[in-house]
Design a protein around this motif. Structure first.
Motif, mmCIF file in Angstrom:
data_model
loop_
_atom_site.group_PDB
_atom_site.id
_atom_site.type_symbol
_atom_site.label_atom_id
_atom_site.label_comp_id
_atom_site.label_asym_id
_atom_site.label_seq_id
_atom_site.Cartn_x
_atom_site.Cartn_y
_atom_site.Cartn_z
ATOM 1 N N UNK A 152 -11.946 -9.183 4.055
ATOM 2 C CA UNK A 152 -10.674 -9.182 3.333
ATOM 3 C C UNK A 152 -10.353 -7.747 2.959
ATOM 4 N N UNK A 153 -9.066 -7.406 2.926
ATOM 5 C CA UNK A 153 -8.614 -6.053 2.620
ATOM 6 C C UNK A 153 -7.906 -6.052 1.270
ATOM 7 N N UNK A 154 -8.266 -5.055 0.454
ATOM 8 C CA UNK A 154 -7.781 -5.051 -0.929
ATOM 9 C C UNK A 154 -7.654 -3.611 -1.408
ATOM 10 N N UNK A 155 -6.808 -3.404 -2.412
ATOM 11 C CA UNK A 155 -6.669 -2.102 -3.059
ATOM 12 C C UNK A 155 -6.663 -2.319 -4.569
ATOM 13 N N UNK A 156 -7.765 -1.964 -5.216
ATOM 14 C CA UNK A 156 -7.849 -2.119 -6.665
ATOM 15 C C UNK A 156 -6.843 -1.215 -7.370
ATOM 16 N N UNK A 157 -6.553 -0.073 -6.767
ATOM 17 C CA UNK A 157 -5.598 0.855 -7.378
ATOM 18 C C UNK A 157 -4.198 0.257 -7.418
ATOM 19 N N UNK A 158 -3.750 -0.279 -6.289
ATOM 20 C CA UNK A 158 -2.412 -0.866 -6.249
ATOM 21 C C UNK A 158 -2.337 -2.130 -7.089
ATOM 22 N N UNK A 159 -3.407 -2.921 -7.094
ATOM 23 C CA UNK A 159 -3.382 -4.169 -7.862
ATOM 24 C C UNK A 159 -3.320 -3.914 -9.368
ATOM 25 N N UNK A 160 -3.804 -2.742 -9.799
ATOM 26 C CA UNK A 160 -3.785 -2.440 -11.229
ATOM 27 C C UNK A 160 -2.477 -1.822 -11.691
ATOM 28 N N UNK A 161 -1.561 -1.503 -10.757
ATOM 29 C CA UNK A 161 -0.282 -0.906 -11.132
ATOM 30 C C UNK A 161 0.651 -1.965 -11.706
ATOM 31 N N UNK A 162 1.530 -1.525 -12.575
ATOM 32 C CA UNK A 162 2.536 -2.410 -13.155
ATOM 33 C C UNK A 162 3.703 -2.517 -12.177
ATOM 34 N N UNK A 163 3.985 -3.702 -11.626
ATOM 35 C CA UNK A 163 5.051 -3.831 -10.624
ATOM 36 C C UNK A 163 6.404 -3.364 -11.129
ATOM 37 N N UNK A 164 6.698 -3.560 -12.403
ATOM 38 C CA UNK A 164 8.007 -3.169 -12.920
ATOM 39 C C UNK A 164 8.180 -1.662 -12.965
ATOM 40 N N UNK A 165 7.053 -0.929 -13.131
ATOM 41 C CA UNK A 165 7.151 0.517 -13.245
ATOM 42 C C UNK A 165 6.867 1.218 -11.924
ATOM 43 N N UNK A 166 6.176 0.584 -11.005
ATOM 44 C CA UNK A 166 5.774 1.236 -9.759
ATOM 45 C C UNK A 166 6.196 0.411 -8.548
ATOM 46 N N UNK A 167 7.351 -0.187 -8.625
ATOM 47 C CA UNK A 167 7.806 -1.089 -7.572
ATOM 48 C C UNK A 167 7.950 -0.360 -6.234
ATOM 49 N N UNK A 168 8.508 0.845 -6.260
ATOM 50 C CA UNK A 168 8.723 1.566 -5.008
ATOM 51 C C UNK A 168 7.399 1.939 -4.337
ATOM 52 N N UNK A 169 6.432 2.393 -5.137
ATOM 53 C CA UNK A 169 5.136 2.758 -4.561
ATOM 54 C C UNK A 169 4.432 1.554 -3.959
ATOM 55 N N UNK A 170 4.482 0.427 -4.665
ATOM 56 C CA UNK A 170 3.817 -0.778 -4.153
ATOM 57 C C UNK A 170 4.488 -1.262 -2.874
ATOM 58 N N UNK A 171 5.804 -1.268 -2.854
ATOM 59 C CA UNK A 171 6.528 -1.741 -1.668
ATOM 60 C C UNK A 171 6.241 -0.839 -0.478
ATOM 61 N N UNK A 172 6.170 0.469 -0.737
ATOM 62 C CA UNK A 172 5.912 1.400 0.358
ATOM 63 C C UNK A 172 4.535 1.197 0.959
ATOM 64 N N UNK A 173 3.500 1.077 0.091
ATOM 65 C CA UNK A 173 2.137 0.977 0.598
ATOM 66 C C UNK A 173 1.805 -0.409 1.123
ATOM 67 N N UNK A 174 2.356 -1.427 0.502
ATOM 68 C CA UNK A 174 2.057 -2.775 0.968
ATOM 69 C C UNK A 174 2.983 -3.209 2.092
ATOM 70 N N UNK A 175 4.055 -2.447 2.325
ATOM 71 C CA UNK A 175 5.027 -2.766 3.379
ATOM 72 C C UNK A 175 5.554 -4.187 3.221
#
Length: 565
Positions: free
Chosen positions: A238-261
Motif C-alpha cells: 500500500x502507498x501512503x504519505x503521512x505528511x500529506x495525511x497530516x495536512x489540513x485540507x481546508x488550508x492546504x487544498x492546492x498542495x494536496x490536490x497537486x500531489x495526490x492528483x
C-alpha cells in the motif's frame, strides 16, 4: 557557615533508593517475581525498560558485549597494531567492486536472518528463558560475524541490544498484521524479507503488509512499477504519505490536490496514494483469519528508524500521540494505541535490522545512521554527487561548482571538496582560520537529501534506473556559462597545479642583470676587491639608498604568497 548535615544527606539517599531502587531490580515486578509477558507476565517489565539503541560498536566494545552474553571471563593480550590510511577509502566503489558485491548478496541472501525467540511455555522459569534468549542471540551474532569476516559481506550496523529484539518478538506475537514501513525512495533497503518469514513461523494466520511511506515523492508511473514488483513477489503493498495525511485540507487544498492528483482520478488506479480513511479501511478488512484478541485487529508497525513510523501513527490518530524525531531510535519500547474500537496499533521501536549494503555512506544518506553523529562527511557527500547531477545541485542552491581541470574527465561528478567549498563559501560557513566549513555544509546538504529536497528514487531490480528516474533540464541558465570571479575561484577550488601555473612560476623567477661576487642582480656591476680603488662603503647599499627597495620587495612577496592561498 554551617556544616553540612550528614543525617539529612543519608535520608535523601534513602528516599531516592526507596523510590527508584537499584538498576538491577528494575525488571522486577511488585511481588519481586519475574513472569512471562505484559499480560501473562513473560519476564520483562516493559514499561520500565530504559533502552539505548546499539548499532555501532568498536571492536573492543563488541568483544566485551559478546563476552557478557556468553557469561565468560577473558584476559587481555597485546596484539599487533595495523595503521590504516584514512584517505584510502572515499566511500565509492568501482564498477568491478560493485558487481562483486551484488553477486555476493545474491549468493548469501539466505544467510541473512533476524534472531528468533527460543521456545518457551508456562513451565519455563524466568532464568531459563533469559539464558536461552542470550544463547540464541549470541549464536545469531556469531553467524553474522562469520558472514562478514569469511565472505567479506558488508552489513548494516544492526541492532546489538537484545532488549530491542525482545520488543520485536512481543509485537509479532500479539499482532495479527505486521506492517513494514519503508521509504518510497529506496523500498528494498528498508524491507526485511526474513521478518516476513518469521511472522509466518510464529503463526500462519498472521499477515504481512508493506506500507510504502513518503509515496508523494513518487509519480503515478513509479508507484505502478513498485506495485507490480511487490505483487509479483506475493507481498501485499500500500502507498501512503503521512505528511500529506497530516495536512489540513481546508488550508492546504492546492498542495494536496497537486500531489495526490485528485483531478485525474488517481484513486481509481490499481496502486493509488491512499488517504487516511482508505488506509484505515484497508487495515480493518485485510485480516480475515482468527485474531489474537477477539473482535480486534492488532496491527504491529515495524520499520527502520526515520522511515516515518511515528508520523504515520500520528496521522492515523489525528493527534500527536507518539513523539517524532529525525534521530534514529526515538521510540524506546513498544506502545499501543486504539485507532478505533476494532483496530489496535502496536508501535515497535525502530530497529536497524541486518541488511546488505555497499558502504556506510549509503546508510548515512538514507537516514539509517544519524547525520549529526557522522565522523566522516566525505564518503556520503561523494555518494550524493554521484547520484544527483551537477546542474540539479547548482539550480537547487544557486551556486557554481568548479568544473573539471585540465586533463580530467570533463563529464566527471563533482568531488565532495568542490561541492562543499562552493556551498560553504556561498552561505558564509567559514572556520576560524578563514577556510570553508565543509563539515557544517555537508550536514545541511545531506539533510536536504534525506528530506527529499534533493530527490533521488531507486528503481526496482528489473527496471532501468535511467528510465525510472529522469532529470529535468537546467532551470538557471545564467549559471551554465558563468565564470567564477578570481577571489571566489581561489576560495572554492581545491589547489591543483596546471601547466599554466607552472609556466607562470618559471618565467616569474627569470631576472636580468649581471651577477658578481657579493652582488646579486646589480646592473653593470663590477668586481669589488682589495686591489680596486673603490671606497670602503658597499656599492649595493648606496644603490638602494633612500629607496627602500628591499622592504618593498619583501612586502610584495608576502602579499603574493597570501594571494596564492
Amino acid at each position: 557557615m554551617n556544616k553540612k548535615n550528614k543525617s539529612n544527606s543519608k535520608l535523601g539517599r534513602s528516599l531516592i533508593k526507596d523510590r527508584f531502587g537499584n538498576k538491577k531490580d528494575r525488571k522486577m515486578v511488585s511481588d519481586n517475581s519475574m513472569l512471562h509477558t505484559t499480560e501473562i507476565q513473560d519476564g520483562y517489565d516493559w514499561g520500565r525498560l530504559n533502552l539505548q539503541s546499539v548499532t555501532e560498536e568498536s571492536s573492543f566494545q563488541e568483544f566485551l558485549s559478546t563476552a557478557e552474553l556468553a557469561g565468560t571471563d577473558f584476559q587481555a593480550e597485546k596484539l599487533n597494531i595495523k595503521f590504516v590510511n584514512p584517505r584510502s577509502n572515499v566511500g565509492l566503489l568501482t564498477k568491478e567492486e560493485l558487481n562483486e558485491a551484488k553477486d555476493a548478496h545474491k549468493k548469501y541472501k539466505s544467510a541473512l536472518k533476524i534472531p528468533r525467540r527460543p521456545p518457551w511455555d508456562a513451565e519455563t522459569t524466568p532464568d531459563e528463558l533469559d539464558k536461552n534468549e542470550k544463547e540464541t542471540f549470541l549464536e545469531w551474532r556469531r553467524s553474522l560475524a562469520i558472514l562478514q569476516e569469511e565472505h567479506g559481506i558488508v552489513l548494516t550496523p544492526y541492532e546489538k541490544n537484545l532488549e530491542f529484539w525482545r520488543q520485536l518478538w512481543r509485537v509479532v506475537e500479539r499482532s495479527d498484521v505486521i506492517v513494514q514501513i519503508v521509504d518510497a525512495r529506496n523500498p528494498l533497503l528498508f524491507r526485511c524479507e526474513d521478518l516476513e518469514s518469521y511472522v509466518k513461523e510464529v503463526s500462519p494466520n498472521k499477515m504481512n503488509l508493506i506500507l510504502v511511506n513518503k509515496a508523494d515523492f513518487l509519480s503515478d508511473t513509479q508507484r505502478q512499477v513498485w506495485g507490480e514488483y511487490f505483487n509479483s513477489n506475493g507481498v501485499e503493498v500500500a502507498f501512503y504519505s503521512a505528511h500529506l495525511a497530516s495536512l489540513d485540507p481546508s488550508e492546504n487544498e492546492e498542495e494536496i490536490i497537486t500531489k495526490l492528483s485528485l483531478d485525474d482520478d488517481t484513486f481509481k488506479k490499481p496502486y493509488p496514494l491512499l488517504t487516511r480513511e482508505e488506509l484505515i479501511g484497508l487495515l480493518r478488512t485485510i485480516h480475515t483469519q482468527t485474531k489474537v484478541t477477539p473482535n480486534v485487529t492488532t496491527v504491529g508497525l515495524v520499520g527502520y528508524p526515520n522511515v516515518g513510523k511515528s508520523s504515520t501513527i500520528n496521522s492515523l490518530l489525528c493527534d500527536k500521540k507518539v513523539s517524532v524525531s529525525a534521530t534514529p531510535g526515538k521510540t524506546k519500547h513498544f506502545q499501543t494505541h486504539y485507532l478505533d474500537k476494532d483496530i489496535l496499533l502496536c508501535d515497535c521501536p525502530g530497529l536497524v535490522m541486518p541488511s546488505f549494503v555497499f558502504s556506510k555512506a549509503e546508510m548515512i544518506l538514507n537516514g539509517i545512521l544519524p547525520i549529526d553523529q557522522m565522523r566522516d562527511h566525505v564518503p556520503p557527500t561523494n555518494l550524493l554527487t554521484s547520484l544527483i547531477p551537477r546542474h540539479v545541485i547548482e539550480d537547487r542552491y544557486g551556486i557554481m561548482i568548479p568544473k573539471p581541470l585540465e586533463g580530467e574527465d570533463p563529464n566527471r561528478d563533482p568531488t565532495a571538496e568542490e561541492l562543499l567549498n562552493a556551498y560553504a563559501y556561498n552561505r558564509g560557513f567559514m572556520t576560524a582560520n578563514g577556510q570553508p566549513d565543509n563539515s557544517r555544509a555537508a550536514r545541511y546538504i545531506l539533510k536536504d537529501y534525506m528530506n527529499g529536497k534533493l530527490l533521488y528514487c531507486h528503481a526496482p531490480p528489473n527496471i532501468n534506473q535511467k528510465e525510472y528516474h529522469t532529470w529535468i533540464d537546467r532551470q538557471n541558465t545564467k549559471l551554465e556559462n558563468q565564470v567564477l570571479p578570481p577571489r571566489a575561484a581561489r576560495a572554492v577550488r581545491p589547489y591543483h597545479a596546471t601547466t599554466e601555473d607552472i609556466d607562470k612560476q618559471f618565467f616569474k623567477s627569470n631576472s636580468q642583470g649581471i651577477h658578481a661576487k657579493g652582488i646579486k642582480g646589480l646592473p653593470n656591476a663590477q668586481k669589488v676587491g682589495p686591489s680596486t680603488n673603490q671606497p670602503d662603503e658597499k656599492p649595493w647599499k648606496q644603490h638602494n639608498k633612500h629607496k627602500n627597495k628591499g622592504k618593498k620587495e619583501k612586502l610584495r612577496r608576502v602579499y603574493a604568497h597570501l594571494d596564492q592561498h
